[in-house]
Write a protein that holds these residues in place. Structure first.
Motif: not given
Ligand code: M6R
Length: 604
Positions: A298-303, A344-351, A395-399, A480-486, A600-602
Motif C-alpha cells: 500500500s501507499c501513503g495513508t493506506s500504508h 490496501v488502497t482506498q481508491s483501488g487505482e493506485t498504480a 478531500g485529497v487528504a485521506a481521513t 505527520a503525513l496529514k500535517f505536512k500534506e495540508i 488518486s495516483v495512477t
Molecule cells: O487510493 P490509495 O489508498 O491507494 O492512495 C494511497 C495514497 O496515495 C493516499 O493514501 C495518500 O497518501 C493520501 N493523500 C494521504 O492523505
C-alpha cells in the motif's frame, strides 16, 4: 492521475461536462480543458489552473454541442501550462483527445510523427494520440477504425476519450487507468470516477482493460480491440450524489472527518455477531486455513493502516510485513504458497499498488484487495476483495478511509487469526465489544475536541515531531503525513524510541512534539516525552482521558475516550486530523486540494 469526463446526449452537454469536471477536480488541478463537437466542428478551450476559471471563460453559445469531453490534469509530462492542458488536437483541429495515464513509447512515436511533418504544440505524451489518429484518417480509415489503429500503436497505461469531427460518437478505451460509463436515458457519460456523474445517474458500467466503447445518444457499444462485442452489465452504485457534496462544511476534509462515526458504523455493520464473532460474508471461517504469512502492500495513508494491521497480526503471533507498494514493485519480497498479499488502497487505482499486486499475482501468490471502491481495478484484479464502505472521499487528504481501513483490517485480522491458529485471539472478545461503541466514541471526540484552539499556538514552528509506540506508531506517521500534506509545514512521524537515535538533535523549544499514547507501553513513551521536554520542546499528549500520568506530564492534553488499546489509535488519529485541519485553515491552505497532490495516483 488526472480526471477525464465525457457526455453525449440529445441536448447541449457543456454544463454537464463542466459539472463532471468540477466533481473530478480532486484528481488533479494543474490545468483543465473542454472540447465539444457541433455543426461548426471541434471546439477546444483549455488553460492552466482549476475548473472555475475554465468555466467562466467557456463561451456557452460557441461551445454548445451534444458531444463533449473534459479533462482536469495532474502534471506528469510537461509543466502545468495552457499548452500542456488537455484536450490535445491534431494538425487539422478535427480530433480532440483527453488522456489519463502515461504513454511509455511516446518519445519514439513523437519523433516519427514529427519527422513526417506533424506539428506538436505541447510537451505531453498525450499529444501523439491525435496525430496518430490523424494519420489513420488520412489513410482512409473511418474514425472508429482510426482510433483503434492509433491505440494499437501506443504502450503504457491509459484511459483515453476522443472526439472526431464528422461523427456523432465519442470513442474511448482503457488500459491500466480507470474508466467508468454512466447510463441515464438517452445520455451516456464516461469518467475516471463515478462521482463525476453521480448527480445525474447511479447506473454504471465498469469497463475492463482492453475495452473499447462507442457512445452515441441512447447507446453504448463495448467491444475489444478487434471489434468483438464485450458484455458488461449495468450496475447500480449505492452512493448518492449528496454523499459527494460539501453539506455546509467549509471543506470536504472537515465533512469527511465528521462522517467517520457513520463510516465506521457501515464498516462493522453485520460483520460482528451477537456473540462477538467476526462474520465477514466474503470470508467464512476456514477461508484462510492455508495462509501462514501476510504481506501488506500500500501507499501513503493506506500504508499506515497496513502498518497498524501488521502490528495486530504480529501481536497474535502471525508473521506479517507492511511494504510500501512502490518498493515492493521494485524489490519484491519472496512469497510462498502460504503467503496472503493484502493490497490496501482506498481508491483501488493506485498504480504502485496495482503494479506490485500484478507482480505478486504473477508469482502465484494469493491476493486480497481491501478497498473503498466497488468496481475498482484492485477489487476486480485481486483474487478477493473486502470493502471498507467509507463512502466517497473527495478531500485529497485521506481521513475517514483511514479509520474505516483500520477497522475493517482489524476484523480481517481476527478472521485470519482464528483460521491460522485454530482459535480466536485472546483480544477478540474485548476488541469486538470495543468496536461496537467506537463510532459513538469518535462522535464524542468530534464534539469535545479542543484541537482548534491549538492552531494559533502551534502553527508557527520550525517543525513538528509525531511519536508513538505499538499501534500509536503508525498513527504518529499518519498524523505527520496529514500535517505536512495540508499545512505545507514540516512534520515527521517516528517510533517514540527512535527520536534519541538522531532526530533528537533537531528538537528545540520551536519544535512541538505530538505524543500518541495507546494505553500500552505508555511508561516508555513518557520517558521519551521527558527526553524532549528537557530539551525545551512543548509536548501535546493524546491519550485516554483517564491517563492522569500523561496529562500531568505534557503541556497540552488532548483526551480520547477509554477503549481497547488496539483501537485507541483510531480515536487519537481523529484528534490529530483536527489539529492538522485547523492549522491548515489558519494558514489559509488549499485544504481539499493541496498543492502538487491528487487524490488518486495512477502513475508509478
Ligand atoms: O487510493 P490509495 O489508498 O491507494 O492512495 C494511497 C495514497 O496515495 C493516499 O493514501 C495518500 O497518501 C493520501 N493523500 C494521504 O492523505
Amino acid at each position: 492521475m488526472c480526471g477525464i469526463t465525457a457526455c453525449v446526449g440529445e441536448d447541449d452537454v457543456v454544463d454537464t461536462v463542466l459539472t463532471g469536471l468540477k466533481n473530478l477536480e480532486y484528481r488533479g488541478y494543474d490545468s483543465a480543458g473542454i472540447a465539444t463537437l457541433n455543426g461548426h466542428g471541434v471546439r477546444v478551450h483549455k488553460r492552466e489552473g482549476g475548473i472555475d476559471p475554465l468555466s467562466s471563460e467557456v463561451d456557452h453559445v460557441e461551445f454548445a454541442g451534444q458531444l463533449g469531453l473534459g479533462h482536469t490534469r495532474w502534471s506528469t509530462h510537461g509543466a502545468p501550462t495552457d499548452e500542456n492542458a488537455h484536450p490535445h488536437t491534431d494538425c487539422t483541429g478535427t480530433v480532440a483527445v483527453v488522456h489519463n495515464g502515461i504513454i511509455e513509447n511516446y518519445a519514439e512515436l513523437r519523433s516519427e510523427l514529427a519527422a513526417a511533418g506533424h506539428l506538436f504544440t505541447s510537451e505531453t505524451d498525450t499529444e501523439v494520440v491525435p496525430h496518430l489518429i490523424e494519420d489513420e484518417l488520412a489513410a482512409g480509415y473511418d474514425p472508429e477504425a482510426a482510433f483503434r489503429r492509433a491505440i494499437a500503436r501506443i504502450e503504457g497505461s491509459y484511459a483515453i476519450a476522443v472526439l472526431v469531427d464528422g461523427t456523432d460518437a465519442i470513442f474511448a478505451t482503457r488500459q491500466g487507468s480507470p474508466l467508468v460509463l454512466g447510463v441515464d436515458g438517452k445520455r451516456r457519460f464516461l469518467a475516471s470516477d463515478v462521482p463525476s456523474f453521480l448527480e445525474y445517474t447511479s447506473r454504471v458500467v465498469y469497463l475492463d482493460d482492453g475495452d473499447f466503447v462507442r457512445l452515441t445518444p441512447g447507446e453504448h457499444v463495448i467491444t475489444d480491440i478487434t471489434g468483438s462485442p464485450q458484455n458488461r452489465p449495468i450496475e447500480t452504485v449505492e452512493w448518492g450524489s449528496e454523499d459527494a457534496e460539501r453539506d455546509g462544511y467549509d471543506h470536504y476534509m472537515l465533512k469527511e472527518i465528521h462522517e467517520q462515526p457513520e463510516a465506521l458504523r457501515r464498516a462493522i455493520n453485520g460483520r460482528i455477531t451477537d456473540d462477538n464473532r467476526v462474520d465477514l460474508e466474503e470470508f467464512p471461517p476456514g477461508s484462510f486455513d492455508d495462509v501462514d504469512e501476510v504481506h501488506f502492500i500500500s501507499c501513503g495513508t493506506s500504508h499506515h493502516a497496513s502498518m497498524y494491521a501488521c502490528q495486530l497480526l504480529r501481536d497474535r503471533g502471525i508473521p506479517a510485513h507492511a511494504f510500501t507498494a512502490g518498493e515492493y514493485a521494485t524489490t519484491p519480497a519472496p512469497v510462498t504458497d502460504g503467503t496472503l498479499v493484502v493490497a490496501v488502497t482506498q481508491s483501488g487505482e493506485t498504480a504502485d499498488t496495482l503494479t506490485s499486486m500484478r507482480d505478486v499475482k504473477a508469482r502465484n501468490a494469493r491476493t486480497l484487495a481491501v478497498t473503498n471502491v466497488v468496481g475498482s481495478t484492485a477489487a476486480r484484479e485481486a483474487d478477493d476483495a473486502l470493502f471498507i464502505r467509507a463512502g466517497p472521499e473527495i478531500g485529497v487528504a485521506a481521513t475517514k478511509t483511514f479509520s474505516s481501513q483500520v477497522i475493517v483490517l482489524a476484523l480481517l485480522v481476527e478472521r485470519l487469526t482464528e483460521d491460522i491458529t485454530g482459535e480466536p485471539s485472546a483480544e477478540r472478545e474485548g476488541l469486538l465489544s470495543a468496536l461496537r461503541v467506537l463510532p459513538d466514541q469518535v462522535e464524542r471526540v468530534l464534539r469535545e475536541s479542543t484541537a482548534a484552539s491549538l492552531a494559533s499556538q502551534y502553527a508557527d514552528a520550525d517543525g513538528r515531531f509525531f511519536i508513538g509506540r505499538g499501534v500509536a506508531f503508525p498513527v504518529a506517521c499518519e498524523g505527520a503525513l496529514k500535517f505536512k500534506e495540508i499545512t505545507y509545514e514540516h512534520a515527521e512521524g517516528f517510533a517514540a524510541g527512535e527520536l534519541k537515535h538522531g532526530p533528537l538533535a533537531l528538537v528545540t523549544p520551536q519544535t512541538p512534539v505530538l505524543a500518541v499514547f495507546s494505553g500500552r507501553h505508555d511508561t516508555k513513551t513518557l520517558n521519551n516525552v521527558e527526553e524532549v521536554r528537557s530539551r525545551g520542546a512543548p509536548v501535546i499528549g493524546i491519550a485516554a482521558e483517564t491517563a492522569n500520568h500523561v496529562e500531568s506530564t505534557v503541556d497540552v492534553f488532548l483526551p480520547i475516550p477509554e477503549t481497547h488499546p488496539e483501537l485507541s489509535g483510531v480515536l487519537a488519529n481523529v484528534q490529530l486530523q483536527l489539529v492538522s485541519y485547523y492549522v491548515a485553515d489558519l494558514l489559509d491552505r488549499s485544504i481539499d486540494k493541496p498543492r502538487n497532490l491528487a487524490k488518486s495516483v495512477t502513475v508509478e
